[in-house]
Every structure is written in C-alpha cells, then in structure tokens.
Design a protein around this motif. Structure first.
Motif, mmCIF file in Angstrom:
data_model
loop_
_atom_site.group_PDB
_atom_site.id
_atom_site.type_symbol
_atom_site.label_atom_id
_atom_site.label_comp_id
_atom_site.label_asym_id
_atom_site.label_seq_id
_atom_site.Cartn_x
_atom_site.Cartn_y
_atom_site.Cartn_z
ATOM 1 N N ASN A 121 0.817 -1.229 0.000
ATOM 2 C CA ASN A 121 0.000 0.000 0.000
ATOM 3 C C ASN A 121 0.846 1.273 0.000
ATOM 4 N N ARG A 152 2.003 4.867 -0.806
ATOM 5 C CA ARG A 152 1.279 6.104 -1.117
ATOM 6 C C ARG A 152 2.279 7.249 -1.234
ATOM 7 N N TRP A 207 4.064 3.714 3.469
ATOM 8 C CA TRP A 207 3.750 2.338 3.107
ATOM 9 C C TRP A 207 3.373 1.564 4.357
ATOM 10 N N SER A 245 7.574 5.564 6.626
ATOM 11 C CA SER A 245 7.432 6.738 5.762
ATOM 12 C C SER A 245 8.793 7.407 5.630
#
Length: 181
Positions: free
Chosen positions: A34, A36, A49, A78
């Motif tokens: 995931n 981002r 993530w 992050s």
C-alpha cells in the motif's frame, strides 16, 4: 496439476542456504504494501507504506531507491524525500531490511523484495527569469515591436509566457506559448 503448482509455490517461498555446515530454511521476504505518495511542494515528497505481509525475521529499516541511483533509509514506514527538482518525474522502489537470528547466534541482514517500480512527478515551481530579453523596434514609423528572449535556465514546468505592455494609461496582455518569441 495441483501438486505441481504447490511445488512451484514452495520453491518460490523457500530457499536453502549453508551456515556453518548446517542447512537453514529462509523464507522470501515480501515487499512493503500500500505505497502512497503525497507531494508536499515542488521539491519535497512524502512516501508512506505498510509493513510487508511475509517477513522471516524483523524489519530493521526501509530503503527507498529513486531517481538516478539515489537512495534514502528510514526506520519508520514513511520517508520525506527533499531537495528534488521541480516538475520532474522520478521512479522509485521501497525495500525492507530484514534481520534474522541464525542458529549459531549471529545476525543475518537481507534486503527484502522491493515494491514494483512506481513513479511520481514533483509539482511545478516558479521559473527563473527569461534570459537575453530584447525589444526591437523595426522602424521609427512602426507601431509594433518584437520581443525576443531565451527560455529560463530552470523552467520548472513553465512552457508559456504572458507579455504585459502599456500604451498611455492602458495595460494590455498578450499570451504566447512559444519558448523564445
């Protein structure tokens, strides 16, 4: 058929390695999930993530590889990438550094599988000034002038220009998309 797929999956998830004459089984480490990206401004991007699903050990840190062989590490899920170029596309991959305790008591560090290569583009920024600006009047009786310039050294996404001029008390604007005239 089912048995063959199971064998392939088993081989993919396992590998054999020799440590001090003993064989240990190591699982393939999954990629962060995931991912981002949030663009903060023209030179900063935040990438976040979630931890990988499959990890054989403990995630010690993460590494983000981006641009032209640049990388930064983070101890959290992050990272803020700074000092990027405005209006520039970057590709990146996020990896987890996994620490495992071997049977002999030593530690083994492995970079896990990376995410699929993804990309982001930084925002536009104010361009530097146009260079070599010149105003040419063709003849004394002409009511027109030619304005020439060279594109800025750092256009930062600028690809069009607005020329403002004044005649008496009136201000006019002319739009052009040409980069030098």
């Amino acid at each position: 058929m089912y048995r063959c797929l199971w064998c392939l999956l088993y081989l993919y998830l396992h590998c054999q390695s020799k440590t001090d004459g003993r064989t240990t089984t190591t699982y393939s480490n999954g990629a962060p999930r995931n991912v981002r990206v949030a663009t903060r401004n023209a030179t900063n991007v935040l990438i976040e993530w979630d931890v990988p699903d499959h990890v054989n050990g403990t995630v010690s840190s993460y590494r983000v590889d981006y641009g032209n062989k640049e990388s930064r590490t983070s101890n959290s899920t992050s990272i803020l990438l700074t000092d990027l170029k405005p209006h520039t596309s970057y590709t990146y991959i996020v990896r987890a550094l996994v620490t495992t305790h071997l049977q002999n008591g030593s530690l083994h560090y492995t970079w896990g599988n990376g995410t699929l290569e993804k990309s982001f583009t930084t925002r536009q920024a104010k361009p530097s000034s146009p260079r070599s600006l010149s105003v040419i009047r063709r003849n004394l009786t002409s009511a027109s002038v030619t304005v020439d310039w060279q594109a800025p050294v750092s256009p930062n996404g600028c690809n069009s220009y607005v020329i403002n001029y004044r005649v008496g008390n009136y201000i006019f604007a002319t739009f052009t998309s040409d980069s030098n005239r």
